[in-house]
Design a protein around this motif. Structure first.
Motif, PDB file in Angstrom:
ATOM      1  N   SER A  48      -4.573  -8.469   9.763  1.00  9.28           N
ATOM      2  CA  SER A  48      -3.229  -7.990   9.431  1.00  9.28           C
ATOM      3  C   SER A  48      -3.204  -7.752   7.930  1.00  9.28           C
ATOM      4  O   SER A  48      -3.815  -8.489   7.156  1.00  9.28           O
ATOM      5  CB  SER A  48      -2.159  -8.997   9.859  1.00  9.28           C
ATOM      6  OG  SER A  48      -2.304 -10.204   9.150  1.00  9.28           O
ATOM      7  N   VAL A  49      -2.501  -6.692   7.536  1.00  4.56           N
ATOM      8  CA  VAL A  49      -2.444  -6.298   6.136  1.00  4.56           C
ATOM      9  C   VAL A  49      -0.988  -6.072   5.770  1.00  4.56           C
ATOM     10  O   VAL A  49      -0.229  -5.484   6.532  1.00  4.56           O
ATOM     11  CB  VAL A  49      -3.252  -5.002   5.872  1.00  4.56           C
ATOM     12  CG1 VAL A  49      -3.158  -4.579   4.417  1.00  4.56           C
ATOM     13  CG2 VAL A  49      -4.700  -5.170   6.288  1.00  4.56           C
ATOM     14  N   THR A  50      -0.617  -6.540   4.596  1.00  6.89           N
ATOM     15  CA  THR A  50       0.719  -6.296   4.061  1.00  6.89           C
ATOM     16  C   THR A  50       0.550  -5.654   2.692  1.00  6.89           C
ATOM     17  O   THR A  50      -0.228  -6.142   1.877  1.00  6.89           O
ATOM     18  CB  THR A  50       1.510  -7.617   3.930  1.00  6.89           C
ATOM     19  OG1 THR A  50       1.573  -8.240   5.209  1.00  6.89           O
ATOM     20  CG2 THR A  50       2.915  -7.356   3.427  1.00  6.89           C
ATOM     21  N   ILE A  51       1.279  -4.539   2.491  1.00  8.18           N
ATOM     22  CA  ILE A  51       1.250  -3.889   1.183  1.00  8.18           C
ATOM     23  C   ILE A  51       2.679  -3.724   0.683  1.00  8.18           C
ATOM     24  O   ILE A  51       3.599  -3.544   1.461  1.00  8.18           O
ATOM     25  CB  ILE A  51       0.536  -2.517   1.206  1.00  8.18           C
ATOM     26  CG1 ILE A  51       1.231  -1.520   2.133  1.00  8.18           C
ATOM     27  CG2 ILE A  51      -0.931  -2.666   1.554  1.00  8.18           C
ATOM     28  CD1 ILE A  51       0.663  -0.100   2.069  1.00  8.18           C
ATOM     29  N   GLU A  52       2.829  -3.850  -0.634  1.00  7.72           N
ATOM     30  CA  GLU A  52       4.106  -3.526  -1.260  1.00  7.72           C
ATOM     31  C   GLU A  52       3.916  -2.191  -1.949  1.00  7.72           C
ATOM     32  O   GLU A  52       2.954  -1.994  -2.691  1.00  7.72           O
ATOM     33  CB  GLU A  52       4.530  -4.578  -2.272  1.00  7.72           C
ATOM     34  CG  GLU A  52       5.867  -4.261  -2.909  1.00  7.72           C
ATOM     35  CD  GLU A  52       6.327  -5.301  -3.918  1.00  7.72           C
ATOM     36  OE1 GLU A  52       7.149  -4.945  -4.783  1.00  7.72           O
ATOM     37  OE2 GLU A  52       5.870  -6.460  -3.850  1.00  7.72           O
ATOM     38  N   VAL A  53       4.838  -1.263  -1.685  1.00 10.12           N
ATOM     39  CA  VAL A  53       4.730   0.095  -2.203  1.00 10.12           C
ATOM     40  C   VAL A  53       5.889   0.363  -3.151  1.00 10.12           C
ATOM     41  O   VAL A  53       7.031   0.003  -2.875  1.00 10.12           O
ATOM     42  CB  VAL A  53       4.746   1.120  -1.048  1.00 10.12           C
ATOM     43  CG1 VAL A  53       4.689   2.549  -1.579  1.00 10.12           C
ATOM     44  CG2 VAL A  53       3.603   0.851  -0.081  1.00 10.12           C
ATOM     45  N   PHE A  54       5.582   0.998  -4.262  1.00  5.27           N
ATOM     46  CA  PHE A  54       6.594   1.450  -5.217  1.00  5.27           C
ATOM     47  C   PHE A  54       6.459   2.956  -5.348  1.00  5.27           C
ATOM     48  O   PHE A  54       5.362   3.473  -5.542  1.00  5.27           O
ATOM     49  CB  PHE A  54       6.384   0.788  -6.587  1.00  5.27           C
ATOM     50  CG  PHE A  54       7.294   1.333  -7.647  1.00  5.27           C
ATOM     51  CD1 PHE A  54       8.628   0.967  -7.693  1.00  5.27           C
ATOM     52  CD2 PHE A  54       6.821   2.235  -8.586  1.00  5.27           C
ATOM     53  CE1 PHE A  54       9.473   1.489  -8.660  1.00  5.27           C
ATOM     54  CE2 PHE A  54       7.655   2.753  -9.556  1.00  5.27           C
ATOM     55  CZ  PHE A  54       8.989   2.375  -9.596  1.00  5.27           C
TER      56      PHE A  54
END
Length: 172
Positions: A48-54
């Motif tokens: 599982s992967v979590t990314i924060e995007v701006f």
């Protein structure tokens, strides 16, 4: 150009906008949050992967945080990390984060000016936040417009309530 691994696939993704919530237009009918978290379940590799995007005023999305969780059958190793394709995760996250824009009754020209003013306001605020002493010039440079046109966009952004009124102490 590097070969893409055949052993990468996304099972599902979920999107969570982050505060403060703001949306940037990505097309005539769509917009994306300026900040959001995308959580992925991968089929290949099993993780599982979590990314924060701006997404900045220049509309270029960037990944500012990334977390990977694996399992005992396929623990995190260098070869597993090579198989996690961040650019594909970002692309899928943007597609999933897109929402319909509110329809407007404004004439097409006015909508375009207001969209440009929204973009100018974001650039202006980012410039102020980074300590720029000439945020209107940052708008002109980033949008490739004249200083006069950038000033008109900033003025329209103020009319729309996207920017505060100018501080009289700073103008003299």
């Amino acid at each position: 150009m590097p070969r893409q691994p055949k052993n990468f696939s996304i099972a599902w993704v979920s999107i969570e906008p982050l505060s403060p919530t703001g949306y940037l237009p990505t097309g005539p009918d769509t917009a994306v949050p300026t900040r959001f978290i995308a959580s992925f379940a991968l089929e290949q590799p099993q993780a599982s992967v979590t990314i924060e995007v701006f997404v900045g005023a220049d509309l270029r999305p960037v990944v500012v945080d990334l977390a990977i969780r694996a399992n005992v059958k396929e623990p995190i190793t260098t070869s597993v990390l090579r198989r996690v394709l961040v650019d594909q995760l970002l692309s899928r996250a943007l597609a999933e984060a897109a929402v319909p824009r509110e329809p407007t009754d404004q004439p097409r020209h006015r909508r375009k000016v207001d969209q440009e003013a929204e973009l100018a306001a974001r650039i202006y605020l980012e410039a102020v936040a980074t300590g720029s002493r000439a945020p209107t010039m940052a708008v002109a440079h980033t949008m490739n417009r004249s200083r006069a046109q950038a000033s008109r966009y900033v003025r329209r952004a103020r009319e729309l309530g996207l920017l505060p009124a100018p501080d009289p102490q700073q103008e003299g």
